[in-house]
Motif scaffolding. Structure first.
Motif, PDB file in Angstrom:
ATOM      1  N   GLY A 132      15.160   8.949  12.752  1.00 36.47           N
ATOM      2  CA  GLY A 132      15.951   8.974  13.979  1.00 36.47           C
ATOM      3  C   GLY A 132      15.795   7.651  14.696  1.00 36.47           C
ATOM      4  N   THR A 133      15.314   7.698  15.925  1.00 38.38           N
ATOM      5  CA  THR A 133      15.104   6.472  16.700  1.00 38.38           C
ATOM      6  C   THR A 133      13.660   5.993  16.642  1.00 38.38           C
ATOM      7  OG1 THR A 133      14.723   7.761  18.708  1.00 38.38           O
ATOM      8  CG2 THR A 133      16.994   7.025  18.282  1.00 38.38           C
ATOM      9  N   SER A 134      12.795   6.693  15.915  1.00 38.57           N
ATOM     10  CA  SER A 134      11.379   6.317  15.822  1.00 38.57           C
ATOM     11  C   SER A 134      11.134   5.440  14.599  1.00 38.57           C
ATOM     12  CB  SER A 134      10.495   7.558  15.712  1.00 38.57           C
ATOM     13  OG  SER A 134      10.645   8.380  16.845  1.00 38.57           O
ATOM     14  N   THR A 135      10.216   4.500  14.757  1.00 40.83           N
ATOM     15  CA  THR A 135       9.804   3.629  13.658  1.00 40.83           C
ATOM     16  C   THR A 135       8.323   3.856  13.399  1.00 40.83           C
ATOM     17  OG1 THR A 135      11.447   1.997  14.270  1.00 40.83           O
ATOM     18  CG2 THR A 135       9.650   1.237  12.897  1.00 40.83           C
ATOM     19  N   HIS A 136       7.974   4.015  12.131  1.00 40.90           N
ATOM     20  CA  HIS A 136       6.586   4.273  11.737  1.00 40.90           C
ATOM     21  C   HIS A 136       6.118   3.174  10.798  1.00 40.90           C
ATOM     22  CE1 HIS A 136       7.138   8.432  13.197  1.00 40.90           C
ATOM     23  NE2 HIS A 136       8.347   8.279  12.673  1.00 40.90           N
ATOM     24  N   ALA A 137       5.060   2.489  11.193  1.00 40.50           N
ATOM     25  CA  ALA A 137       4.437   1.485  10.317  1.00 40.50           C
ATOM     26  C   ALA A 137       3.444   2.218   9.430  1.00 40.50           C
ATOM     27  CB  ALA A 137       3.753   0.412  11.148  1.00 40.50           C
ATOM     28  N   VAL A 138       3.589   2.043   8.131  1.00 41.48           N
ATOM     29  CA  VAL A 138       2.757   2.738   7.164  1.00 41.48           C
ATOM     30  C   VAL A 138       2.105   1.713   6.253  1.00 41.48           C
ATOM     31  CG1 VAL A 138       2.730   4.497   5.342  1.00 41.48           C
ATOM     32  CG2 VAL A 138       4.370   4.690   7.230  1.00 41.48           C
ATOM     33  N   SER A 139       0.774   1.719   6.194  1.00 41.67           N
ATOM     34  CA  SER A 139       0.078   0.815   5.293  1.00 41.67           C
ATOM     35  C   SER A 139      -0.097   1.481   3.938  1.00 41.67           C
ATOM     36  CB  SER A 139      -1.275   0.396   5.862  1.00 41.67           C
ATOM     37  OG  SER A 139      -2.144   1.526   5.908  1.00 41.67           O
ATOM     38  N   LEU A 140      -0.144   0.670   2.914  1.00 38.75           N
ATOM     39  CA  LEU A 140      -0.276   1.153   1.544  1.00 38.75           C
ATOM     40  C   LEU A 140      -1.475   0.450   0.927  1.00 38.75           C
ATOM     41  CD1 LEU A 140       2.099   2.262  -0.910  1.00 38.75           C
ATOM     42  CD2 LEU A 140       1.168   0.068  -1.561  1.00 38.75           C
ATOM     43  N   THR A 141      -2.398   1.233   0.395  1.00 40.24           N
ATOM     44  CA  THR A 141      -3.573   0.697  -0.281  1.00 40.24           C
ATOM     45  C   THR A 141      -3.578   1.178  -1.720  1.00 40.24           C
ATOM     46  OG1 THR A 141      -4.803   0.790   1.801  1.00 40.24           O
ATOM     47  CG2 THR A 141      -6.092   0.518  -0.216  1.00 40.24           C
ATOM     48  N   VAL A 142      -3.642   0.258  -2.662  1.00 40.69           N
ATOM     49  CA  VAL A 142      -3.727   0.621  -4.070  1.00 40.69           C
ATOM     50  C   VAL A 142      -5.196   0.801  -4.413  1.00 40.69           C
ATOM     51  CG1 VAL A 142      -3.215  -0.064  -6.439  1.00 40.69           C
ATOM     52  CG2 VAL A 142      -1.615  -0.646  -4.605  1.00 40.69           C
ATOM     53  N   LEU A 143      -5.582   2.002  -4.842  1.00 40.57           N
ATOM     54  CA  LEU A 143      -6.973   2.259  -5.218  1.00 40.57           C
ATOM     55  C   LEU A 143      -7.199   1.984  -6.699  1.00 40.57           C
ATOM     56  CD1 LEU A 143      -7.607   5.584  -3.264  1.00 40.57           C
ATOM     57  CD2 LEU A 143      -8.152   3.250  -2.562  1.00 40.57           C
ATOM     58  N   ARG A 144      -6.162   2.224  -7.489  1.00 42.26           N
ATOM     59  CA  ARG A 144      -6.298   2.025  -8.932  1.00 42.26           C
ATOM     60  C   ARG A 144      -4.943   1.833  -9.533  1.00 42.26           C
ATOM     61  NH1 ARG A 144      -8.574   6.979 -11.783  1.00 42.26           N
ATOM     62  NH2 ARG A 144      -9.685   7.054  -9.865  1.00 42.26           N
TER      63      ARG A 144
END
Length: 144
Positions: A132-144
């Protein structure tokens, strides 16, 4: 890229783009698990009945060869997931987020299946997901 979510549509939604089906592990219709591109569950980081998110995601992909992504939601803004290629990743949204982490997983799957090098987990370290009108910053970490 846009991801639109539908809850059990009577037929394939109209429009262009790829589609995938996400199903909760404990669905009332277990036959849906055989069709699911994404299988998810919610639980604590270490559920002694299921093992760690790493163990659970590996077991789900072994049991369901058509599944592209196994997602273990561990909190209101985080999940651990494993791709069919065996990549183990953690997605974490900014604190106070209100979106379902399975939405973040769906957005990542859309990037991965798009074929873009920007969607490779080793290259990508963050997503911006708009609901919608919200923005979400999402971090991504590769473990393997």
């Amino acid at each position: 890229m846009a991801v639109t979510r539908y809850s059990d549509p009577p037929h394939e939604p109209a429009g262009e783009g790829g589609i995938h089906t996400a199903v909760h592990e404990d669905t009332l219709d277990p036959g849906l698990l055989d069709l699911a591109d994404v299988i998810f569950r919610h639980g604590a980081d270490m559920d002694h009945r299921l093992g760690s998110p790493s163990q659970w995601t590996a077991e789900v992909l072994a049991r369901h060869p058509q599944c592209a992504l196994a997602v273990y939601v561990t909190g209101p803004g985080s999940c651990t997931m494993r791709t069919r290629a065996g990549r183990l990743l953690v997605l974490d949204a900014d604190p106070g987020t209100t979106a379902d982490p399975t939405l973040y997983a769906s957005a990542l799957l859309a990037l991965l299946t798009e074929g873009s090098t920007h969607g490779e987990p080793d290259v990508l370290d963050a997503l911006t997901v708009r609901t919608g009108t919200s923005t979400h910053a999402v971090s991504l970490t590769v473990l393997r």
